[in-house]
Write a protein that holds these residues in place. Structure first.
Motif, PDB file in Angstrom:
ATOM      1  N   ALA A  80       0.813  -1.218   0.000  1.00 33.28           N
ATOM      2  CA  ALA A  80       0.000   0.000   0.000  1.00 33.28           C
ATOM      3  C   ALA A  80       0.844   1.263   0.000  1.00 33.28           C
ATOM      4  CB  ALA A  80      -0.927   0.002   1.221  1.00 33.28           C
ATOM      5  N   ILE A  81       2.140   1.128   0.208  1.00 31.69           N
ATOM      6  CA  ILE A  81       3.027   2.297   0.265  1.00 31.69           C
ATOM      7  C   ILE A  81       4.011   2.223  -0.893  1.00 31.69           C
ATOM      8  CG2 ILE A  81       4.794   3.490   1.610  1.00 31.69           C
ATOM      9  CD1 ILE A  81       3.461   2.528   4.131  1.00 31.69           C
ATOM     10  N   VAL A  82       3.962   3.216  -1.756  1.00 38.49           N
ATOM     11  CA  VAL A  82       4.913   3.305  -2.864  1.00 38.49           C
ATOM     12  C   VAL A  82       6.143   4.043  -2.357  1.00 38.49           C
ATOM     13  CG1 VAL A  82       5.316   4.137  -5.210  1.00 38.49           C
ATOM     14  CG2 VAL A  82       3.032   3.360  -4.523  1.00 38.49           C
ATOM     15  N   PRO A  83       7.311   3.429  -2.345  1.00 40.74           N
ATOM     16  CA  PRO A  83       8.484   4.063  -1.728  1.00 40.74           C
ATOM     17  C   PRO A  83       8.828   5.406  -2.379  1.00 40.74           C
ATOM     18  CG  PRO A  83       9.110   2.159  -3.067  1.00 40.74           C
ATOM     19  CD  PRO A  83       7.630   2.129  -2.940  1.00 40.74           C
ATOM     20  N   GLY A  84       8.910   6.437  -1.526  1.00 40.66           N
ATOM     21  CA  GLY A  84       9.304   7.764  -1.989  1.00 40.66           C
ATOM     22  C   GLY A  84       8.214   8.566  -2.648  1.00 40.66           C
ATOM     23  N   SER A  85       6.960   8.096  -2.645  1.00 41.44           N
ATOM     24  CA  SER A  85       5.902   8.813  -3.360  1.00 41.44           C
ATOM     25  C   SER A  85       5.259   9.913  -2.531  1.00 41.44           C
ATOM     26  CB  SER A  85       4.822   7.827  -3.808  1.00 41.44           C
ATOM     27  OG  SER A  85       4.226   7.186  -2.678  1.00 41.44           O
ATOM     28  N   THR A 101      14.829  14.704  -9.249  1.00 37.86           N
ATOM     29  CA  THR A 101      14.593  13.721 -10.303  1.00 37.86           C
ATOM     30  C   THR A 101      14.643  12.322  -9.706  1.00 37.86           C
ATOM     31  OG1 THR A 101      16.958  13.729 -10.849  1.00 37.86           O
ATOM     32  CG2 THR A 101      15.526  15.171 -12.146  1.00 37.86           C
ATOM     33  N   ALA A 102      13.765  11.450 -10.198  1.00 34.76           N
ATOM     34  CA  ALA A 102      13.746  10.048  -9.777  1.00 34.76           C
ATOM     35  C   ALA A 102      14.648   9.229 -10.692  1.00 34.76           C
ATOM     36  CB  ALA A 102      12.326   9.502  -9.802  1.00 34.76           C
ATOM     37  N   THR A 103      15.408   8.346 -10.100  1.00 31.43           N
ATOM     38  CA  THR A 103      16.314   7.509 -10.893  1.00 31.43           C
ATOM     39  C   THR A 103      15.547   6.510 -11.749  1.00 31.43           C
ATOM     40  OG1 THR A 103      18.021   7.738  -9.197  1.00 31.43           O
ATOM     41  CG2 THR A 103      18.269   5.935 -10.764  1.00 31.43           C
ATOM     42  N   TYR A 104      14.462   5.944 -11.215  1.00 30.85           N
ATOM     43  CA  TYR A 104      13.655   4.961 -11.930  1.00 30.85           C
ATOM     44  C   TYR A 104      12.242   5.500 -12.125  1.00 30.85           C
ATOM     45  CZ  TYR A 104      17.479   2.102 -10.119  1.00 30.85           C
ATOM     46  OH  TYR A 104      18.729   1.619  -9.788  1.00 30.85           O
ATOM     47  N   GLU A 105      11.624   5.120 -13.244  1.00 34.82           N
ATOM     48  CA  GLU A 105      10.255   5.563 -13.497  1.00 34.82           C
ATOM     49  C   GLU A 105       9.283   4.948 -12.501  1.00 34.82           C
ATOM     50  OE1 GLU A 105       9.144   4.838 -17.504  1.00 34.82           O
ATOM     51  OE2 GLU A 105      10.664   6.173 -18.366  1.00 34.82           O
ATOM     52  N   THR A 106       9.517   3.712 -12.143  1.00 36.12           N
ATOM     53  CA  THR A 106       8.698   3.017 -11.144  1.00 36.12           C
ATOM     54  C   THR A 106       9.625   2.357 -10.138  1.00 36.12           C
ATOM     55  OG1 THR A 106       8.630   1.002 -12.496  1.00 36.12           O
ATOM     56  CG2 THR A 106       6.838   2.593 -12.788  1.00 36.12           C
ATOM     57  N   PRO A 107       9.157   2.127  -8.912  1.00 38.49           N
ATOM     58  CA  PRO A 107       9.994   1.452  -7.919  1.00 38.49           C
ATOM     59  C   PRO A 107      10.468   0.091  -8.405  1.00 38.49           C
ATOM     60  CG  PRO A 107       8.078   2.437  -6.874  1.00 38.49           C
ATOM     61  CD  PRO A 107       7.862   2.563  -8.353  1.00 38.49           C
ATOM     62  N   GLN A 108      11.704  -0.211  -8.059  1.00 39.95           N
ATOM     63  CA  GLN A 108      12.324  -1.450  -8.524  1.00 39.95           C
ATOM     64  C   GLN A 108      12.217  -2.548  -7.462  1.00 39.95           C
ATOM     65  OE1 GLN A 108      13.782  -1.632 -11.809  1.00 39.95           O
ATOM     66  NE2 GLN A 108      12.456   0.185 -11.751  1.00 39.95           N
ATOM     67  N   PRO A 109      11.871  -3.788  -7.881  1.00 36.11           N
ATOM     68  CA  PRO A 109      11.811  -4.901  -6.920  1.00 36.11           C
ATOM     69  C   PRO A 109      13.205  -5.286  -6.450  1.00 36.11           C
ATOM     70  CG  PRO A 109      11.451  -5.691  -9.152  1.00 36.11           C
ATOM     71  CD  PRO A 109      11.478  -4.201  -9.243  1.00 36.11           C
ATOM     72  N   GLN A 110      13.280  -5.716  -5.205  1.00 35.13           N
ATOM     73  CA  GLN A 110      14.539  -6.122  -4.595  1.00 35.13           C
ATOM     74  C   GLN A 110      14.527  -7.618  -4.299  1.00 35.13           C
ATOM     75  OE1 GLN A 110      17.277  -3.575  -3.721  1.00 35.13           O
ATOM     76  NE2 GLN A 110      16.019  -3.004  -5.492  1.00 35.13           N
ATOM     77  N   SER A 114      11.109  -6.461  -1.311  1.00 33.68           N
ATOM     78  CA  SER A 114      10.752  -5.062  -1.106  1.00 33.68           C
ATOM     79  C   SER A 114      10.852  -4.291  -2.416  1.00 33.68           C
ATOM     80  CB  SER A 114      11.668  -4.436  -0.054  1.00 33.68           C
ATOM     81  OG  SER A 114      13.022  -4.455  -0.494  1.00 33.68           O
ATOM     82  N   GLU A 115      10.431  -3.027  -2.392  1.00 36.51           N
ATOM     83  CA  GLU A 115      10.538  -2.142  -3.536  1.00 36.51           C
ATOM     84  C   GLU A 115      11.460  -0.979  -3.188  1.00 36.51           C
ATOM     85  OE1 GLU A 115       6.497  -1.115  -4.563  1.00 36.51           O
ATOM     86  OE2 GLU A 115       6.535  -2.583  -6.196  1.00 36.51           O
ATOM     87  N   TYR A 116      12.145  -0.474  -4.216  1.00 30.33           N
ATOM     88  CA  TYR A 116      13.224   0.493  -3.990  1.00 30.33           C
ATOM     89  C   TYR A 116      13.108   1.641  -4.986  1.00 30.33           C
ATOM     90  CZ  TYR A 116      18.045   2.219  -4.691  1.00 30.33           C
ATOM     91  OH  TYR A 116      19.155   3.002  -4.879  1.00 30.33           O
ATOM     92  N   GLN A 117      13.332   2.858  -4.486  1.00 32.25           N
ATOM     93  CA  GLN A 117      13.365   4.034  -5.343  1.00 32.25           C
ATOM     94  C   GLN A 117      14.395   5.021  -4.804  1.00 32.25           C
ATOM     95  OE1 GLN A 117      13.359   5.472  -8.135  1.00 32.25           O
ATOM     96  NE2 GLN A 117      11.149   5.572  -8.564  1.00 32.25           N
TER      97      GLN A 117
END
Length: 343
Positions: A80-85, A101-110, A114-117
């Motif tokens: 339910a939580i998008v990292p860094g949004s 600026t965001a490094t990735y367009e969408t959070p990246q899976p780890q 987990s998800e990473y941004q």
């Protein structure tokens, strides 16, 4: 016939007693060894956050701000939580001058699920600088991050690390080791939200970077010129009372030089309502010059020829000793001021 009627009545009565019992469906007994369904997770979600200080581009003591170039990243496992949004910078200065600026367009899976941004952020930040101990002042460059949507009951930040570019150079300052901590920031208002009259605190990330001025630079640039002027003023006590113009000229020149030095030393500092340590040193120096002038007047006055003649001879004979004692008293006062301000 009567026997048949009695048998029929008995049969109907027995059937009526059995029907209610049959209508009730018995509850199945729980299976032996059954496992209860897992309950929903309790407590706030943890979001790991870290920061890399890429550069400190400038510091402005007059506007109480500094310009930084940093990378910040977030990692969490809550769907339910998008990292860094939903995070925000709490101590931005001149918000229109910030670029993110965001490094990735969408959070990246780890690998751990987990998800990473990660974001790169550049812009000025506000800081409450204190120059009370100038020229030996130290400061904390702080960057505060907080979630604008979720309070600490739903989201809690967890430290993932902080580091700094080892090649950073900040002219005029020594850069220390950065630190990061998580604090709960309470607010004394519900911001008009009637559904939450007692708001919970918010989890806040506080990144601090200590900086300080070089001690040797402060001594040579700010204090050494003052001490030289004080010694020149003390040299007036070594001259004979017959050289009135030279003695007065040395002391007055020293006084005017101190005034010019003070204006030049404080020109680059913000206007504050308290006395700087440097101001206190200059006040002590002014007092020393006034003491020298008073001794000169005592030795060169002409109101009482006899008394002044004896006093002049005494001062003349004790000139070096008087100058040494005056300088020693001045040094003791300066030492006390440094101890009181820097302890």
């Amino acid at each position: 016939m009567k026997a048949f009627v009695r048998f029929a009545a008995f049969a109907m009565l027995a059937l009526g007693l059995c029907l209610p019992a049959a209508a009730q469906t018995p509850e199945p007994a729980p299976a032996v060894g059954a496992v209860a369904a897992p309950s929903a997770p309790q407590g706030p979600s943890e979001v790991k956050v870290g920061l890399y200080i890429n550069d400190i581009q400038s510091i402005d003591l007059h506007t109480y701000s500094f310009v930084a170039d940093v990378y910040v990243w977030f990692r969490d496992s809550d769907p339910a939580i998008v990292p860094g949004s939903t995070f925000e910078w709490m101590n931005m200065f001149a918000p229109d001058d910030h670029v993110q600026t965001a490094t990735y367009e969408t959070p990246q899976p780890q690998p751990d699920g987990s998800e990473y941004q990660v974001f790169r952020h550049q812009g000025p930040f506000a800081a409450k600088f204190s120059v009370k101990t100038y020229p030996f002042d130290t400061h904390q460059l702080t960057i505060d991050i907080e979630d604008r949507e979720w309070d600490a009951g739903r989201l809690v930040y967890v430290v993932d690390g902080v580091s700094i570019n080892p090649n950073i150079e900040l002219p005029g300052f020594i850069i220390g080791k950065p630190t990061i901590e998580i604090v709960n920031k309470p607010y004394a208002t519900a911001f008009g939200d009637l559904s939450a009259p007692n708001p919970a605190p918010y989890s806040r990330v506080v990144v601090s970077l200590p900086i300080s001025r070089p001690i040797l630079s402060g001594i040579t640039k700010a204090l050494l010129p003052v001490f030289i002027v004080v010694l020149v003023a003390a040299a007036a006590l070594l001259l004979s009372p017959t050289h009135v113009e030279a003695r007065v000229g040395l002391s007055i020149t020293a006084l005017l030089t101190l005034v010019a030095l003070q204006f030049n030393a404080t020109a680059g500092l913000p206007d504050v309502g308290y006395l700087l340590m440097l101001d206190q040193i200059y006040l002590a120096s002014y007092g020393f010059v006034l003491l020298v002038v008073a001794l000169l007047v005592m030795s060169t006055g002409k109101e009482d020829e006899a008394q002044i003649s004896g006093g002049a001879e005494a001062i003349t004979r004790g000139g070096p000793l008087v100058a040494f004692l005056a300088v020693l008293l001045y040094a003791a006062v300066i030492g006390a001021l440094l101890f009181a301000n820097l302890r």
